[in-house]
Design a protein around this motif. Structure first.
Motif, PDB file in Angstrom:
ATOM      1  N   ASP A  37      18.694  -5.670  38.995  1.00  0.00           N
ATOM      2  CA  ASP A  37      18.921  -7.068  39.363  1.00  0.00           C
ATOM      3  C   ASP A  37      19.823  -7.217  40.584  1.00  0.00           C
ATOM      4  O   ASP A  37      20.574  -8.174  40.681  1.00  0.00           O
ATOM      5  CB  ASP A  37      19.513  -7.830  38.176  1.00  0.00           C
ATOM      6  CG  ASP A  37      20.850  -7.251  37.718  1.00  0.00           C
ATOM      7  OD1 ASP A  37      21.222  -6.160  38.205  1.00  0.00           O
ATOM      8  OD2 ASP A  37      21.520  -7.877  36.883  1.00  0.00           O
ATOM      9  N   TRP A  38      19.718  -6.292  41.529  1.00  0.00           N
ATOM     10  CA  TRP A  38      20.655  -6.344  42.653  1.00  0.00           C
ATOM     11  C   TRP A  38      20.466  -7.574  43.536  1.00  0.00           C
ATOM     12  O   TRP A  38      21.381  -7.978  44.248  1.00  0.00           O
ATOM     13  CB  TRP A  38      20.567  -5.066  43.484  1.00  0.00           C
ATOM     14  CG  TRP A  38      19.326  -4.845  44.295  1.00  0.00           C
ATOM     15  CD1 TRP A  38      18.208  -4.179  43.908  1.00  0.00           C
ATOM     16  CD2 TRP A  38      19.108  -5.227  45.661  1.00  0.00           C
ATOM     17  NE1 TRP A  38      17.287  -4.129  44.919  1.00  0.00           N
ATOM     18  CE2 TRP A  38      17.819  -4.765  46.018  1.00  0.00           C
ATOM     19  CE3 TRP A  38      19.865  -5.907  46.610  1.00  0.00           C
ATOM     20  CZ2 TRP A  38      17.270  -4.970  47.283  1.00  0.00           C
ATOM     21  CZ3 TRP A  38      19.320  -6.108  47.872  1.00  0.00           C
ATOM     22  CH2 TRP A  38      18.043  -5.645  48.191  1.00  0.00           C
ATOM     23  N   MET A  39      19.302  -8.198  43.485  1.00  0.00           N
ATOM     24  CA  MET A  39      19.088  -9.408  44.285  1.00  0.00           C
ATOM     25  C   MET A  39      19.557 -10.676  43.589  1.00  0.00           C
ATOM     26  O   MET A  39      19.516 -11.751  44.173  1.00  0.00           O
ATOM     27  CB  MET A  39      17.617  -9.535  44.659  1.00  0.00           C
ATOM     28  CG  MET A  39      17.175  -8.555  45.721  1.00  0.00           C
ATOM     29  SD  MET A  39      15.503  -8.903  46.291  1.00  0.00           S
ATOM     30  CE  MET A  39      15.465  -7.875  47.753  1.00  0.00           C
ATOM     31  N   ASP A  44      20.332 -18.265  47.520  1.00  0.00           N
ATOM     32  CA  ASP A  44      18.966 -18.752  47.702  1.00  0.00           C
ATOM     33  C   ASP A  44      18.615 -18.981  49.169  1.00  0.00           C
ATOM     34  O   ASP A  44      17.470 -18.800  49.578  1.00  0.00           O
ATOM     35  CB  ASP A  44      18.754 -20.063  46.937  1.00  0.00           C
ATOM     36  CG  ASP A  44      18.568 -19.837  45.447  1.00  0.00           C
ATOM     37  OD1 ASP A  44      18.350 -18.683  45.036  1.00  0.00           O
ATOM     38  OD2 ASP A  44      18.647 -20.825  44.688  1.00  0.00           O
ATOM     39  N   GLU A  45      19.592 -19.413  49.962  1.00  0.00           N
ATOM     40  CA  GLU A  45      19.290 -19.767  51.356  1.00  0.00           C
ATOM     41  C   GLU A  45      19.201 -18.553  52.279  1.00  0.00           C
ATOM     42  O   GLU A  45      18.869 -18.681  53.458  1.00  0.00           O
ATOM     43  CB  GLU A  45      20.342 -20.735  51.894  1.00  0.00           C
ATOM     44  CG  GLU A  45      21.738 -20.164  52.039  1.00  0.00           C
ATOM     45  CD  GLU A  45      22.567 -20.274  50.774  1.00  0.00           C
ATOM     46  OE1 GLU A  45      23.796 -20.061  50.863  1.00  0.00           O
ATOM     47  OE2 GLU A  45      21.991 -20.573  49.704  1.00  0.00           O
ATOM     48  N   THR A  46      19.463 -17.349  51.771  1.00  0.00           N
ATOM     49  CA  THR A  46      19.446 -16.142  52.602  1.00  0.00           C
ATOM     50  C   THR A  46      18.020 -15.781  53.004  1.00  0.00           C
ATOM     51  O   THR A  46      17.135 -15.670  52.160  1.00  0.00           O
ATOM     52  CB  THR A  46      20.056 -14.945  51.846  1.00  0.00           C
ATOM     53  OG1 THR A  46      21.367 -15.285  51.408  1.00  0.00           O
ATOM     54  CG2 THR A  46      20.113 -13.717  52.732  1.00  0.00           C
ATOM     55  N   GLN A 117      15.039 -18.267  47.873  1.00  0.00           N
ATOM     56  CA  GLN A 117      14.589 -19.285  46.926  1.00  0.00           C
ATOM     57  C   GLN A 117      13.075 -19.425  46.946  1.00  0.00           C
ATOM     58  O   GLN A 117      12.452 -19.672  45.912  1.00  0.00           O
ATOM     59  CB  GLN A 117      15.240 -20.627  47.251  1.00  0.00           C
ATOM     60  CG  GLN A 117      14.909 -21.721  46.246  1.00  0.00           C
ATOM     61  CD  GLN A 117      15.584 -23.039  46.584  1.00  0.00           C
ATOM     62  OE1 GLN A 117      15.768 -23.362  47.749  1.00  0.00           O
ATOM     63  NE2 GLN A 117      15.967 -23.788  45.573  1.00  0.00           N
ATOM     64  N   GLN A 118      12.476 -19.237  48.106  1.00  0.00           N
ATOM     65  CA  GLN A 118      11.038 -19.442  48.242  1.00  0.00           C
ATOM     66  C   GLN A 118      10.214 -18.330  47.608  1.00  0.00           C
ATOM     67  O   GLN A 118       9.037 -18.535  47.292  1.00  0.00           O
ATOM     68  CB  GLN A 118      10.667 -19.562  49.726  1.00  0.00           C
ATOM     69  CG  GLN A 118      11.179 -20.831  50.394  1.00  0.00           C
ATOM     70  CD  GLN A 118      10.956 -20.804  51.890  1.00  0.00           C
ATOM     71  OE1 GLN A 118      11.458 -19.944  52.597  1.00  0.00           O
ATOM     72  NE2 GLN A 118      10.177 -21.758  52.376  1.00  0.00           N
ATOM     73  N   ILE A 238      18.429 -22.081  58.509  1.00  0.00           N
ATOM     74  CA  ILE A 238      18.031 -21.335  57.333  1.00  0.00           C
ATOM     75  C   ILE A 238      16.812 -21.968  56.671  1.00  0.00           C
ATOM     76  O   ILE A 238      16.772 -23.161  56.422  1.00  0.00           O
ATOM     77  CB  ILE A 238      19.187 -21.271  56.320  1.00  0.00           C
ATOM     78  CG1 ILE A 238      20.352 -20.474  56.909  1.00  0.00           C
ATOM     79  CG2 ILE A 238      18.746 -20.663  55.008  1.00  0.00           C
ATOM     80  CD1 ILE A 238      20.053 -19.021  57.160  1.00  0.00           C
ATOM     81  N   GLY A 239      15.823 -21.110  56.390  1.00  0.00           N
ATOM     82  CA  GLY A 239      14.685 -21.543  55.590  1.00  0.00           C
ATOM     83  C   GLY A 239      13.696 -22.444  56.308  1.00  0.00           C
ATOM     84  O   GLY A 239      12.862 -23.065  55.680  1.00  0.00           O
TER      85      GLY A 239
END
Length: 308
Positions: A37-39, A44-46, A117-118, A238-239
Motif C-alpha cells: 500500500d505504498w501509494m 490525490d492531486e499528485t 485521484q483519477q 495539477i490535474g
C-alpha cells in the motif's frame, strides 16, 4: 512483428544479493518485505508523472537462456514488493484491444497524465512503438555507457517535464548485447547507491520518474518508493490533463552474431488469452477509490493505485 505493451500498474503494495547490491535472483520472498500500500499516502492531486516508480523490464521473462531471462519473480510477487510499472511483451495487440474495450472504466488510455485521484484502482497504459493507446513517454539519459553520469544535473533538466505532464522513463536494462543478469549486477548497485544518496541530499528528491530494472532487489524497490513525490509547486496546474508531447527515439542497434551467446534465440513470453483474462479478472471486484474505509486486499489482479 512483435507488439509491445507497456503498463503502469499501481496498487494502493532472501536473495543471492547482499545489502546494498540492488540485485536479486532468488525467487523466494520474505512476506515482511511486501509493500502493498505504498501509494496510499500519496495525495490525490499528485500527478502520476511526479512519482518515482519502481518497474521491471520484460516483466514476464522468467525463463529462457542467459540472454532471455530478465526477472526471477512472478507478476504477483512483483506487485507485492511494490513494483508498479510493467513492461509486457507479446503478440497481443488484438487481445489487448478486446480487454480494453471490456474494462474501459478500469484502464486509462488517454495521452494526458492523470493525477492519483483519477486512477486509483485502475491501469494506466503507456504507448510504445507498436501500441498507440495511453500516455507517451520520454526516455531519460541517466545511464551512459552503463554508468550513471551527472544524474542530479539531468534531474534539474527533466523536472519541468515531470511537473508539466510528461512521463520520464529510465530503462536501465535496455541493452540487447549484454546478459540481463550480468548487466543488472552492475547497474542495480549503482542505482541503489544513487537512490539512497539522492534521498539524503538532493534538492530535487523524488524527481526520477519510472525506473525499469532487471532483477531488482526488495531493498532497491523499497528505496525508490520511499522517495517523496517531486515538488511541482511551480509546475503546471495539477490535474488539468496535461499536453501531448511528441517523442523521438534513436533506432536501436542490431546485435551482431560474433559471439556464441548471441546464437541463442530469445523467445518472447507466451501471453495467452487465458492468462490475460486471468490477469484482469479481478478488476470488476476492485473497490473504487472513494471507499476509503475498506482495508487493502492482497493483489488479485492488475490494478492501479491504493483503493483506501
Amino acid at each position: 512483428m512483435e507488439n509491445h505493451q507497456y503498463f503502469w500498474l499501481f496498487l494502493i503494495i532472501n536473495s543471492c544479493s547482499g545489502s546494498g547490491t540492488g540485485f536479486n535472483d532468488d525467487p523466494a520472498i520474505d512476506p515482511r518485505l511486501y509493500n502493498l500500500d505504498w501509494m496510499k499516502s500519496v495525495p490525490d492531486e499528485t500527478l502520476i508523472s511526479a512519482l518515482s516508480i519502481p518497474g521491471t523490464h520484460e516483466s514476464l521473462s522468467l525463463h529462457g537462456g542467459p540472454l532471455a531471462k530478465c526477472q526471477v519473480w512472478t507478476l504477483d510477487k512483483q506487485l507485492n514488493l511494490g513494483v508498479r510499472y510493467f513492461d509486457l511483451h507479446g503478440k497481443v495487440t488484438k487481445l489487448m484491444t478486446e480487454l480494453i474495450d471490456k474494462n474501459r472504466n478500469k484502464i486509462w488510455t488517454k495521452s494526458s497524465i492523470p493525477n492519483m485521484q483519477q486512477v486509483r484502482g485502475n491501469i494506466v497504459l503507456l504507448q510504445s512503438d507498436t501500441f498507440y493507446r495511453g500516455i507517451e513517454n520520454q526516455e531519460s539519459t541517466f545511464f551512459e555507457n552503463k554508468k550513471l553520469i551527472n544524474v542530479e544535473a539531468k534531474i534539474r533538466n527533466i523536472k519541468s517535464q515531470l511537473c508539466d505532464h510528461h512521463v520520464v522513463l529510465t530503462d536501465s536494462a535496455a541493452s540487447r548485447l549484454s546478459r540481463p543478469k550480468t548487466l543488472a549486477q552492475t547497474l542495480n548497485k549503482q542505482l541503489d547507491n544513487f537512490v539512497v544518496q539522492h534521498e539524503k541530499s538532493s534538492s530535487n528528491q523524488g524527481c526520477l520518474g519510472v525506473l525499469s530494472m532487471n532483477f531488482p532487489s526488495a531493498d532497491l524497490i523499497k528505496n525508490i518508493i520511499q522517495l517523496k513525490p517531486c515538488n511541482c509547486v511551480k509546475g503546471g496546474k495539477i490535474g488539468d490533463g496535461g499536453r501531448k508531447i511528441q517523442v523521438t527515439t534513436e533506432p536501436k542497434p542490431k546485435p551482431t552474431s560474433s559471439t556464441s551467446e548471441q546464437a541463442q534465440p530469445k523467445t518472447e513470453p507466451n501471453i495467452t488469452p487465458e492468462a490475460a483474462e486471468s490477469t484482469l479478472s479481478g478488476l470488476e471486484s476492485t473497490p473504487k477509490f472513494e471507499e476509503k474505509a475498506k482495508p487493502v486486499p492482497e493483489p488479485q489482479a492488475i490494478t492501479s493505485g491504493d483503493n483506501t
